[in-house]
Design a protein around this motif. Sequence first.
Motif, short mmCIF file in Angstrom:
data_model
loop_
_atom_site.label_atom_id
_atom_site.label_comp_id
_atom_site.label_asym_id
_atom_site.label_seq_id
_atom_site.Cartn_x
_atom_site.Cartn_y
_atom_site.Cartn_z
N THR A 198 5.99 -7.92 4.75
CA THR A 198 7.44 -7.84 4.98
C THR A 198 7.92 -6.45 4.58
OG1 THR A 198 7.71 -10.20 4.51
CG2 THR A 198 9.68 -8.80 4.37
N VAL A 199 8.73 -5.83 5.43
CA VAL A 199 9.24 -4.49 5.12
C VAL A 199 10.40 -4.60 4.15
CG1 VAL A 199 10.31 -2.41 6.06
CG2 VAL A 199 8.47 -3.56 7.35
N PRO B 188 0.80 -1.22 0.00
CA PRO B 188 0.00 0.00 0.00
C PRO B 188 0.84 1.27 0.00
CG PRO B 188 0.18 -0.81 2.23
CD PRO B 188 0.93 -1.78 1.36
N ASP B 189 2.17 1.12 0.25
CA ASP B 189 3.01 2.31 0.42
C ASP B 189 4.41 2.16 -0.15
OD1 ASP B 189 4.08 0.49 2.20
OD2 ASP B 189 3.39 1.55 4.00
N GLY B 190 4.73 1.01 -0.73
CA GLY B 190 6.07 0.82 -1.26
C GLY B 190 7.08 0.34 -0.24
N GLU B 191 6.63 0.07 0.98
CA GLU B 191 7.55 -0.38 2.03
C GLU B 191 7.13 -1.72 2.63
OE1 GLU B 191 8.24 2.58 4.95
OE2 GLU B 191 9.03 4.06 3.53
N THR B 192 5.86 -1.90 2.90
CA THR B 192 5.36 -3.15 3.47
C THR B 192 4.75 -4.00 2.36
OG1 THR B 192 4.87 -2.05 5.57
CG2 THR B 192 3.80 -4.17 5.16
N TRP B 193 5.31 -5.20 2.15
CA TRP B 193 4.96 -5.99 0.98
C TRP B 193 4.35 -7.34 1.38
CZ3 TRP B 193 5.52 -3.90 -3.85
CH2 TRP B 193 6.30 -2.74 -3.93
N ARG C 175 5.44 -5.37 -7.19
CA ARG C 175 6.88 -5.66 -7.25
C ARG C 175 7.13 -7.02 -7.89
NH1 ARG C 175 11.13 -7.80 -3.77
NH2 ARG C 175 12.97 -6.42 -3.80
N PHE C 176 7.96 -7.03 -8.94
CA PHE C 176 8.44 -8.25 -9.58
C PHE C 176 9.94 -8.33 -9.33
CE2 PHE C 176 4.91 -6.58 -12.07
CZ PHE C 176 4.07 -7.68 -12.23
N ILE D 269 -6.04 -9.80 1.63
CA ILE D 269 -4.73 -9.27 1.96
C ILE D 269 -4.77 -8.61 3.34
CG2 ILE D 269 -2.92 -7.65 1.28
CD1 ILE D 269 -3.24 -10.02 -0.61
N ASP D 270 -3.75 -8.90 4.16
CA ASP D 270 -3.60 -8.26 5.46
C ASP D 270 -2.23 -7.57 5.47
OD1 ASP D 270 -3.36 -7.47 8.07
OD2 ASP D 270 -3.84 -9.43 8.94
#
Length: 324
Positions: A317-318, A245-250, A286-287, A311-312
């Motif tokens: 993962t950061v 949702p933010d480019g950090e937590t995947w 992200r690929f 999705i939760d």
Amino acid sequence: MSIIKRFALLVAAIAPLVSLTSCKEKEVPPLPEINLGEESLDFGFEGGSGTFMLYVNREWEAVPGADWIAVDPPSGDGNACEVTVSVLENAAGDSRSASVMFKTRAVYASLDVSQEANPDGIPSLFYGNDFDMELSQENESGRWPFLDQSDCWKNQTGAGAGEVEYYFSGISVRSNSNSNGGYSDYDGSGNNNLFFGTNPYFVIGNIAVHPGQQDYSLSFGTEKYLYGNNDNTFVPEEFPVMISPDGETWVAVEYTFASGRYLDGRWDLATADFSLPEGTERLWIRFAPTISSAHRLDDVALRAGTGGAVIDWNEGTVIPIPEN
């Protein structure tokens, strides 16, 4: 004067008249013709009507190209008339367009009709990219350009793609081994595709999603072919796909292929269906293959879906936002 002579003189007098009559040109009817007073009509999402003058010199009929378009009158006898085109309200989040064909038995003309998207509607496509803005070319050294060396791959579209961001490393854009070639099992776009080289990753960031839509479908074409390998069967663990949702937590998403199996050295279309938590406003994709110089990517699309894995973000993962 004898009767024979009189008859001969009469024939001689009539002959020029007959000749003149036979040489007179016959009137040729005009060729069939259609002239539209407008080439196109544009409407807001609320719907409405528009009029124009139609000039036709034959019997005609109108054939709308979509069921949300109506024409009045739907046909005519060949005289000039005013025609009204009406469209229904567009409840969807996508703009739409179609044409109306006005035709006689011999000729036709088309009127283009377009309508704006409803700002409160749910778009069908949030992001799409076939990477085919311009055909990629090798340089003088026979090398394909890396993504930071050419914008030929930036062909994004979709309701959420207006502020999209890209982060990448080790990826070149190529126009060989195409997704619509002899080694593809799906109807790919062809032309350009992304080749994942050494320690590669490709991130599509900041895609706007709709607050009223939680279900999404992510699709992409991919191929595994590692030069020199006897077995190039696709292994999903080697090509993880994650969303954020933010480019950090995947969070990783699982995907399946259209063929229903993992192909050996061939293109196939993968799909991941998922449901986002309420409040998600942006999505990042992200690929990042775990092996180098083996995978290609094409035809990425994020669409409104019908449900899937929940999705939760708390289980994510950061991974810090990468820098190009």
